[in-house]
Write an enzyme that holds these catalytic residues in place. Structure first.
Site, PDB file in Angstrom:
ATOM      1  N   SER A   1       0.840  -1.197   0.000  1.00 19.46           N
ATOM      2  CA  SER A   1       0.000   0.000   0.000  1.00 19.46           C
ATOM      3  C   SER A   1       0.873   1.243   0.000  1.00 19.46           C
ATOM      4  CB  SER A   1      -0.948  -0.018   1.199  1.00 19.46           C
ATOM      5  OG  SER A   1      -0.229  -0.148   2.395  1.00 19.46           O
ATOM      6  N   CYS A   2       0.243   2.357  -0.295  1.00 16.83           N
ATOM      7  CA  CYS A   2       0.914   3.643  -0.403  1.00 16.83           C
ATOM      8  C   CYS A   2       1.751   3.909   0.852  1.00 16.83           C
ATOM      9  CB  CYS A   2      -0.141   4.735  -0.604  1.00 16.83           C
ATOM     10  SG  CYS A   2       0.549   6.324  -1.034  1.00 16.83           S
ATOM     11  N   PRO A   3       2.949   4.400   0.716  1.00 13.51           N
ATOM     12  CA  PRO A   3       3.628   4.910  -0.485  1.00 13.51           C
ATOM     13  C   PRO A   3       4.552   3.904  -1.165  1.00 13.51           C
ATOM     14  CG  PRO A   3       4.898   5.548   1.406  1.00 13.51           C
ATOM     15  CD  PRO A   3       3.709   4.745   1.925  1.00 13.51           C
ATOM     16  N   LEU A   4       4.588   2.661  -0.731  1.00 11.25           N
ATOM     17  CA  LEU A   4       5.553   1.701  -1.276  1.00 11.25           C
ATOM     18  C   LEU A   4       5.461   1.491  -2.796  1.00 11.25           C
ATOM     19  CD1 LEU A   4       5.775  -0.934   1.587  1.00 11.25           C
ATOM     20  CD2 LEU A   4       7.466   0.763   0.930  1.00 11.25           C
TER      21      LEU A   4
ATOM     22  N   ASP B   1      -3.372  -1.922  -4.786  1.00 14.28           N
ATOM     23  CA  ASP B   1      -3.856  -0.809  -3.968  1.00 14.28           C
ATOM     24  C   ASP B   1      -4.825   0.037  -4.795  1.00 14.28           C
ATOM     25  OD1 ASP B   1      -4.273   1.370  -2.337  1.00 14.28           O
ATOM     26  OD2 ASP B   1      -2.171   1.952  -2.188  1.00 14.28           O
TER      27      ASP B   1
END
Length: 75
Positions: A13-16, A40
């Site tokens: 999930s964000c920010p990965l 995501d």
């Protein structure tokens, strides 16, 4: 669509997803195409903003079976 490299960020999930995409594009040559697979739901808006901010071209995006597919062309 033809691509030079694939990046699988499904399950992240964000920010990965953005960070891994940025790193992958930095390792590529100008004009090469990166295919990114993500799950995501926020990735659609995130990657659109990422393309505008970085100057890398978002060539296409699609969704099938809850997997989002993005194609970026390295600036």
């Amino acid at each position: 669509m033809q691509f030079d490299r694939e990046l699988d960020v499904k399950g992240l999930s964000c920010p990965l997803p953005i960070l891994r995409t940025k790193k992958a594009l930095a390792e590529m040559s100008s004009g090469q195409v990166l295919r990114v697979l993500a799950t995501d739901p926020g990735a659609v808006k995130d990657f659109q903003a990422f393309a505008k901010q970085t100057g890398n071209h978002l060539l296409a995006n699609a969704e099938a079976d809850q997997v989002f597919e993005f194609y970026f062309k390295r600036k």
